[in-house]
Design an enzyme around this catalytic site. Structure first.
Site, PDB file in Angstrom:
ATOM      1  N   GLU A  86      93.374  30.921  27.386  1.00 13.99           N
ATOM      2  CA  GLU A  86      92.150  31.639  27.768  1.00 13.99           C
ATOM      3  C   GLU A  86      91.126  30.778  28.495  1.00 13.99           C
ATOM      4  O   GLU A  86      90.651  31.143  29.574  1.00 13.99           O
ATOM      5  CB  GLU A  86      91.504  32.264  26.534  1.00 13.99           C
ATOM      6  CG  GLU A  86      90.241  33.028  26.876  1.00 13.99           C
ATOM      7  CD  GLU A  86      89.620  33.751  25.710  1.00 13.99           C
ATOM      8  OE1 GLU A  86      88.695  34.553  25.945  1.00 13.99           O
ATOM      9  OE2 GLU A  86      90.044  33.512  24.562  1.00 13.99           O
TER      10      GLU A  86
ATOM     11  N   ASP B  14      95.100  31.896  22.579  1.00 10.80           N
ATOM     12  CA  ASP B  14      93.684  32.213  22.422  1.00 10.80           C
ATOM     13  C   ASP B  14      93.171  31.239  21.366  1.00 10.80           C
ATOM     14  O   ASP B  14      93.475  31.385  20.182  1.00 10.80           O
ATOM     15  CB  ASP B  14      93.486  33.659  21.956  1.00 10.80           C
ATOM     16  CG  ASP B  14      92.032  34.086  22.022  1.00 10.80           C
ATOM     17  OD1 ASP B  14      91.161  33.190  22.057  1.00 10.80           O
ATOM     18  OD2 ASP B  14      91.757  35.304  22.029  1.00 10.80           O
TER      19      ASP B  14
ATOM     20  N   ILE C 194      90.226  30.571  20.007  1.00  6.11           N
ATOM     21  CA  ILE C 194      89.411  31.201  18.974  1.00  6.11           C
ATOM     22  C   ILE C 194      89.255  32.672  19.352  1.00  6.11           C
ATOM     23  O   ILE C 194      88.490  33.011  20.252  1.00  6.11           O
ATOM     24  CB  ILE C 194      88.021  30.547  18.822  1.00  6.11           C
ATOM     25  CG1 ILE C 194      88.152  29.071  18.450  1.00  6.11           C
ATOM     26  CG2 ILE C 194      87.206  31.294  17.759  1.00  6.11           C
ATOM     27  CD1 ILE C 194      86.809  28.357  18.255  1.00  6.11           C
ATOM     28  N   ASP C 195      89.997  33.521  18.679  1.00  7.03           N
ATOM     29  CA  ASP C 195      89.844  34.957  18.902  1.00  7.03           C
ATOM     30  C   ASP C 195      88.747  35.451  17.958  1.00  7.03           C
ATOM     31  O   ASP C 195      88.726  35.102  16.779  1.00  7.03           O
ATOM     32  CB  ASP C 195      91.148  35.700  18.622  1.00  7.03           C
ATOM     33  CG  ASP C 195      91.041  37.158  19.016  1.00  7.03           C
ATOM     34  OD1 ASP C 195      90.829  37.432  20.208  1.00  7.03           O
ATOM     35  OD2 ASP C 195      91.156  38.031  18.124  1.00  7.03           O
TER      36      ASP C 195
ATOM     37  N   THR D 295      85.370  35.145  19.113  1.00  3.51           N
ATOM     38  CA  THR D 295      84.386  34.084  19.348  1.00  3.51           C
ATOM     39  C   THR D 295      82.972  34.513  18.957  1.00  3.51           C
ATOM     40  O   THR D 295      82.203  33.722  18.411  1.00  3.51           O
ATOM     41  CB  THR D 295      84.408  33.635  20.827  1.00  3.51           C
ATOM     42  OG1 THR D 295      85.707  33.148  21.154  1.00  3.51           O
ATOM     43  CG2 THR D 295      83.404  32.514  21.063  1.00  3.51           C
TER      44      THR D 295
ATOM     45  N   ASP E 207      94.873  37.851  23.877  1.00  6.02           N
ATOM     46  CA  ASP E 207      94.283  38.561  22.753  1.00  6.02           C
ATOM     47  C   ASP E 207      95.332  39.290  21.922  1.00  6.02           C
ATOM     48  O   ASP E 207      95.134  39.494  20.712  1.00  6.02           O
ATOM     49  CB  ASP E 207      93.269  39.597  23.239  1.00  6.02           C
ATOM     50  CG  ASP E 207      92.083  38.982  23.964  1.00  6.02           C
ATOM     51  OD1 ASP E 207      91.382  38.170  23.351  1.00  6.02           O
ATOM     52  OD2 ASP E 207      91.873  39.315  25.150  1.00  6.02           O
TER      53      ASP E 207
END
Length: 281
Positions: A70, A91, A93-94, A96, A220
């Site tokens: 990402e 990803d 940190i999904d 955020t 995601d």
């Protein structure tokens, strides 16, 4: 299958210590927050640190593998392109926005695609110590315990996870609001979690019956979609067609019958928008 297990172990080993510490350290601290596409699309120094560690560690063992990550993608201002080559979809940190606010629903999401098919999915929430994993053909697991999607078939008995943050995007606003309104009228309950990856995992473990959002990127949903399928659930394009993680549309459900009911509901909701626009025109 042993090859996939080895690849899975490599991905997990790459984050189980260093990454956990970064997330746990960062969630309670002040972050340097930047925006990317809009106020709903945030990035912190921790997103970048996590992504750098993951790519560095995986590249050590698999130097020929590609990445769709990402933050790297955002910096390059490139459209993600999936090829047949082994590709890690990351990803860092999904969720955020959750992370920025110190809210515990945030996670790391890693998937491996080979010949454009996701074969490994790993999603980890270090705050709650929830590790969701799936290897194609070997089921889905939470902390090494097998999980299964809900078998509920009726929407009126279903918990449905949706997302509302994209409603600030003019091109998506009407659809999101009308689909949400339609679900509220029928579903047993609606939840907005702020993390697509974790919402998909909760469908996989049967605590939610469905999850839907349009407008997301492959990082995601890639890992979560595999975890849902390996838990016995179904993943579709939100129009009812075949799911393509590069298409920005997803509907995940525990059962096919529930998915079909939701597709019909969404189509009716979208049709009401067209009717309103015609009447107002």
């Amino acid at each position: 299958m042993q090859v996939l297990r080895d690849l899975h172990s490599t991905a997990y080993d790459s984050f189980k210590e260093n990454i956990n510490q970064i997330i746990k350290e960062g969630i309670a601290r002040t972050k340097n927050v930047d925006t990317k596409l809009g106020s709903w699309d945030l990035v912190t120094q921790y997103d970048r640190r996590v992504e750098n560690v993951l790519m560095k560690e995986i590249s050590k063992k698999f130097p020929s593998h590609k990445f769709i990550a990402e933050e790297t993608n955002a910096e390059q201002k490139a459209t993600p392109e999936l090829t047949n080559a082994p590709t890690w979809i990351i990803d860092p940190i999904d969720g955020t926005t959750n992370f920025v606010h110190g809210f515990h629903l945030t996670c790391i999401s890693i998937a491996l695609s080979i010949e454009k098919e996701v074969v490994i999915g790993i999603i980890y929430n270090p705050i709650l110590d929830q590790l969701f994993t799936a290897i194609k053909g070997q089921g889905a697991h939470l902390n090494n315990q097998r999980i299964n999607a809900s078998q509920v078939e009726e929407l009126c008995k279903s918990m449905v996870c949706l997302e509302s943050s994209f409603a600030c995007i003019p091109s998506l606003k009407d659809s999101i609001m009308k689909r949400t309104e339609a679900c509220v009228k029928v579903a047993h309950g609606i939840r907005v979690l702020g993390s697509a990856a974790l919402a998909l995992c909760y469908v996989a473990m049967g605590v939610a019956e469905a999850y839907h959002i349009d407008g997301l990127q492959c990082w995601d949903v890639a890992a979560g979609a595999l975890i849902v399928r390996e838990a016995g659930g179904i993943v579709l394009d939100s129009t009812g067609g075949t799911f393509d993680m590069m298409s920005h549309r997803i509907l995940a459900c525990g059962t096919k019958k529930l998915a079909e009911e939701l597709v019909i509901l969404f189509k009716k909701a979208d049709a009401s928008i067209i009717k309103i626009n015609i009447n107002n025109g």
